[in-house]
Enzyme design. Sequence first.
Site, PDB file in Angstrom:
ATOM      1  N   ALA A 149       0.852  -1.195   0.000  1.00  0.00           N
ATOM      2  CA  ALA A 149       0.000   0.000   0.000  1.00  0.00           C
ATOM      3  C   ALA A 149       0.884   1.241   0.000  1.00  0.00           C
ATOM      4  O   ALA A 149       1.971   1.248   0.586  1.00  0.00           O
ATOM      5  CB  ALA A 149      -0.909   0.008   1.227  1.00  0.00           C
ATOM      6  N   CYS A 180      -8.264   0.448   1.499  1.00  0.00           N
ATOM      7  CA  CYS A 180      -8.211   1.448   0.430  1.00  0.00           C
ATOM      8  C   CYS A 180      -9.538   1.566  -0.317  1.00  0.00           C
ATOM      9  O   CYS A 180      -9.574   2.023  -1.462  1.00  0.00           O
ATOM     10  CB  CYS A 180      -7.075   1.147  -0.544  1.00  0.00           C
ATOM     11  SG  CYS A 180      -5.452   1.130   0.258  1.00  0.00           S
TER      12      CYS A 180
END
Length: 215
Positions: A149, A180
């Site tokens: 990420a 996310c």
Amino acid sequence: MIPAPATWEVSEDFTDYNAALERMRQRVDDIRERGAPELVWLVEHPPLYTAGTSAKPEDLQDAARFPTYSAGRGGQWTYHGPGQRVAYVMLDLTRPHGTVPARDVRCYVAGLERWVIETLKEFGIKGEIREGRVGIWVVTPHGEDKIGAIGVRVSRWVSWHGLALNVNPDLGHFTGIIPCGIREHGVTSLHALGVKASMAEVDAALKRNWRKIFG
């Protein structure tokens, strides 16, 4: 005069999240105002969830499971925890770094992506990016899973926050959020893909591949 290379630091113990935020803020100020050395800081956090500036309350599925924090970075909900290498990157973006030109945040983020992809390549893993989906992805037998990420903040041209690479975290901990904001894909790790690399081995690969991208 050519600026000195970024300082590298690895924290051996778990790093409190609020303490990490405070240290990054101070280092960003020191870089901008006092010319302090840039810093790549590698940490592990205890289990927690962080909310980026675009995080939706409904994407926090289990608020009671772990502490939650407002991160102040871009992006949505992210999990941090043991077995995940978090790299906080504090650079003066008013100057170029290797292949990344000055004052170009888009290229800086692309540089972070390439850094992870090159690191994964050392372990025989093909990391990929996807249009409209931030992060680093790998193709698996059941689709695509996120292995890394990225969430950054740039304050008056000094970067902070950075990336998280899943080495061997408890992947079940990700179920407390919609990572996310992406519901249709899962998460994975080096160990889940059969690569039993240690954190030290991953750190060494990160340092080697940093030089390819950022000089």
